[in-house]
Design an enzyme around this catalytic site. Sequence first.
Site, PDB file in Angstrom:
ATOM      1  N   HIS A   1      -0.599   5.577  -3.501  1.00 17.53           N
ATOM      2  CA  HIS A   1      -1.164   6.508  -2.527  1.00 17.53           C
ATOM      3  C   HIS A   1      -2.523   6.975  -3.000  1.00 17.53           C
ATOM      4  O   HIS A   1      -2.718   7.190  -4.202  1.00 17.53           O
ATOM      5  CB  HIS A   1      -0.235   7.718  -2.317  1.00 17.53           C
ATOM      6  CG  HIS A   1      -0.538   8.463  -1.067  1.00 17.53           C
ATOM      7  ND1 HIS A   1      -1.553   9.383  -0.980  1.00 17.53           N
ATOM      8  CD2 HIS A   1       0.019   8.390   0.173  1.00 17.53           C
ATOM      9  CE1 HIS A   1      -1.595   9.858   0.251  1.00 17.53           C
ATOM     10  NE2 HIS A   1      -0.658   9.265   0.976  1.00 17.53           N
TER      11      HIS A   1
ATOM     12  N   ASP B   1       6.012   5.727   3.450  1.00 19.07           N
ATOM     13  CA  ASP B   1       6.493   4.579   4.221  1.00 19.07           C
ATOM     14  C   ASP B   1       7.705   3.905   3.595  1.00 19.07           C
ATOM     15  O   ASP B   1       8.434   3.192   4.279  1.00 19.07           O
ATOM     16  CB  ASP B   1       5.376   3.539   4.376  1.00 19.07           C
ATOM     17  CG  ASP B   1       4.346   3.985   5.396  1.00 19.07           C
ATOM     18  OD1 ASP B   1       4.712   4.077   6.563  1.00 19.07           O
ATOM     19  OD2 ASP B   1       3.190   4.242   5.019  1.00 19.07           O
TER      20      ASP B   1
HETATM   21  N1  CMC Z   1       1.314  -2.616  -5.251  1.00 17.20           N
HETATM   22  C1  CMC Z   1       0.762  -3.063  -6.397  1.00 17.20           C
HETATM   23  N2  CMC Z   1      -0.303  -2.479  -6.966  1.00 17.20           N
HETATM   24  C2  CMC Z   1      -0.825  -1.419  -6.353  1.00 17.20           C
HETATM   25  C3  CMC Z   1      -0.291  -0.897  -5.164  1.00 17.20           C
HETATM   26  C4  CMC Z   1       0.806  -1.548  -4.627  1.00 17.20           C
HETATM   27  N3  CMC Z   1       1.363  -1.094  -3.512  1.00 17.20           N
HETATM   28  N4  CMC Z   1      -1.012   0.182  -4.799  1.00 17.20           N
HETATM   29  C5  CMC Z   1      -1.956   0.341  -5.712  1.00 17.20           C
HETATM   30  N5  CMC Z   1      -1.843  -0.622  -6.655  1.00 17.20           N
HETATM   31  C6  CMC Z   1      -2.654  -0.756  -7.842  1.00 17.20           C
HETATM   32  C7  CMC Z   1      -3.985  -1.441  -7.537  1.00 17.20           C
HETATM   33  O1  CMC Z   1      -3.926  -2.838  -7.663  1.00 17.20           O
HETATM   34  C8  CMC Z   1      -4.856  -0.815  -8.589  1.00 17.20           C
HETATM   35  O2  CMC Z   1      -4.518  -1.392  -9.814  1.00 17.20           O
HETATM   36  P1  CMC Z   1      -5.613  -1.730 -10.916  1.00 17.20           P
HETATM   37  O3  CMC Z   1      -6.210  -0.394 -11.269  1.00 17.20           O
HETATM   38  O4  CMC Z   1      -4.849  -2.377 -12.001  1.00 17.20           O
HETATM   39  O5  CMC Z   1      -6.599  -2.623 -10.220  1.00 17.20           O
HETATM   40  C9  CMC Z   1      -4.359   0.620  -8.660  1.00 17.20           C
HETATM   41  O6  CMC Z   1      -2.995   0.558  -8.284  1.00 17.20           O
HETATM   42  C10 CMC Z   1      -5.106   1.591  -7.779  1.00 17.20           C
HETATM   43  O7  CMC Z   1      -5.071   1.091  -6.425  1.00 17.20           O
HETATM   44  P2  CMC Z   1      -6.217   1.311  -5.360  1.00 17.20           P
HETATM   45  O8  CMC Z   1      -6.214   0.181  -4.395  1.00 17.20           O
HETATM   46  O9  CMC Z   1      -7.513   1.628  -6.027  1.00 17.20           O
HETATM   47  O10 CMC Z   1      -5.730   2.626  -4.629  1.00 17.20           O
HETATM   48  P3  CMC Z   1      -6.192   3.091  -3.221  1.00 17.20           P
HETATM   49  O11 CMC Z   1      -6.149   4.566  -3.239  1.00 17.20           O
HETATM   50  O12 CMC Z   1      -7.458   2.452  -2.813  1.00 17.20           O
HETATM   51  O13 CMC Z   1      -5.065   2.519  -2.240  1.00 17.20           O
HETATM   52  C11 CMC Z   1      -3.122   2.313  -0.970  1.00 17.20           C
HETATM   53  C12 CMC Z   1      -4.022   3.260  -1.766  1.00 17.20           C
HETATM   54  C13 CMC Z   1      -2.071   3.129  -0.269  1.00 17.20           C
HETATM   55  C14 CMC Z   1      -3.973   1.576   0.074  1.00 17.20           C
HETATM   56  C15 CMC Z   1      -2.493   1.312  -1.937  1.00 17.20           C
HETATM   57  O14 CMC Z   1      -1.683   1.994  -2.862  1.00 17.20           O
HETATM   58  C16 CMC Z   1      -1.690   0.225  -1.217  1.00 17.20           C
HETATM   59  O15 CMC Z   1      -2.273  -0.786  -0.796  1.00 17.20           O
HETATM   60  N6  CMC Z   1      -0.347   0.423  -1.060  1.00 17.20           N
HETATM   61  C17 CMC Z   1       0.475  -0.514  -0.311  1.00 17.20           C
HETATM   62  C18 CMC Z   1       0.380  -0.224   1.184  1.00 17.20           C
HETATM   63  C19 CMC Z   1       1.091   1.038   1.557  1.00 17.20           C
HETATM   64  O16 CMC Z   1       2.206   1.301   1.126  1.00 17.20           O
HETATM   65  N7  CMC Z   1       0.442   1.817   2.416  1.00 17.20           N
HETATM   66  C20 CMC Z   1       0.981   3.108   2.898  1.00 17.20           C
HETATM   67  C21 CMC Z   1       0.160   4.215   2.358  1.00 17.20           C
HETATM   68  S1  CMC Z   1       0.887   5.837   2.403  1.00 17.20           S
HETATM   69  C22 CMC Z   1       1.188   6.236   4.046  1.00 17.20           C
HETATM   70  C23 CMC Z   1       0.104   5.996   4.992  1.00 17.20           C
HETATM   71  O17 CMC Z   1      -1.051   6.356   4.801  1.00 17.20           O
HETATM   72  O18 CMC Z   1       0.422   5.438   6.053  1.00 17.20           O
END
Ligand code: CMC
Length: 375
Positions: free
Chosen positions: A260, A311
């Site tokens: 998140h 989610d």
């Molecule tokens: N699975 C594997 N690795 C992950 C995930 C995941 N779901 N989420 C984050 N990471 C890792 C990412 O690869 C990165 O690792 P590293 O630092 O080693 O490169 C680190 O965690 C930080 O991730 P980020 O992409 O910089 O974080 P962000 O704030 O840009 O993204 C997010 C947040 C929600 C888009 C992301 O966690 C994600 O893609 N999650 C899966 C999709 C999901 O469940 N979305 C629902 C979000 S919550 C409810 C909503 O808003 O609807």
Amino acid sequence: MGAVNGLKDVVAAESSISRIAIEDGKAVLEYRGYNIHDLARHSTYEEVAYLLLFGELPSKSDLEYFSEDLKERRELPPQIVGLLTNLSPFCHPMVALRTAVSFLGTMDKHISFTGHEKSIEKAKNLIAKFPTIVAYFHRIRMGEKLVHPSEDLGHAANFLYMLHGEEPTKTMEKALDLDFILHADHELNASTFAARVAASTLADMYACVVAATGTLIGPLHGGAAQRVMEMLREVALPKRAERYVLEKLAKGERIMGFGHRVYRNVIDPRTVELKRLARMLSKEKGTRWFEISEAIEKAVYRHKGLLPNVDFYSASVYANLGIPDDLFINIFAIGRVSGWTAHIIEQYENNVLIRPRAEYIGPAGKKFLPLSERE
Ligand code: CMC
């Protein structure tokens, strides 16, 4: 001027709707100053929608009036039923909802903000009609007869009634009502921000909600729960969770329902409530969705240190309520529309056009060659 890609941690608006804070190492979420756990346990979705729109909890008579008003607005104009009937049965239900919201806008001659009272009317209209649009489209695509809105049932129970054609049990009603409360608002999430950007141009409320519904669809936002369900079906047994997670991580793929932007190392308070709900419903329905989910949660934490987001347990809650996987985003939208409309109204009331800058990283000052001189 350095760009903040993804506006990470940028405070882009003042708002008095939702408060997210980390206090004593725990995440706190409040709507209009009320803790989400108190709202989850003691209120209904109608009360929360009123709270978000008007800023205060309703009195008993305010709530009765508001709930009746929503009931009277539930039915769809025949033109919308015609539109839903003409959509392809393969159209994703969230695309159908987005299209229906846009179509609702065609019944209003104004294309821009026309004052506070009109905005409240439109907000109530959208909150009341979202469940009907979703249930009608689902029944139309399944070739089933429409079940018209009930005049007796509350918001959540009426939706399940229109969807399944029978009144839900009290447990199912309460579960969905709680889910709607938990999804009602969440500060400047991507879809709400999209709605506020549109509102900041003084575009009308339907246009703003179309922007929000279009943004919610993506798998990094509301689309995640549907993907979580695909994962639960693929894993199928708790003992297979570990291997599934390791394989995904080894391929560098994201595991849906984890991570998140705001709750980095703390559990999202909504997840706590949804986990409790998923456990209770899986036990009552005799399904394994909760067990599989918990096994995945443990494996993801062990191998990547990530926590589940809102989610993740929503998926098992919806599956246990008999909601088809491709309606999951719509359920999120039915809950969130009260938050979207509250934010749109807040933006109109204190408006400044949202127009950030970009840090240009392309070439500059290139010499223009007429077409005839280009290779
Ligand atoms: N699975 C594997 N690795 C992950 C995930 C995941 N779901 N989420 C984050 N990471 C890792 C990412 O690869 C990165 O690792 P590293 O630092 O080693 O490169 C680190 O965690 C930080 O991730 P980020 O992409 O910089 O974080 P962000 O704030 O840009 O993204 C997010 C947040 C929600 C888009 C992301 O966690 C994600 O893609 N999650 C899966 C999709 C999901 O469940 N979305 C629902 C979000 S919550 C409810 C909503 O808003 O609807």
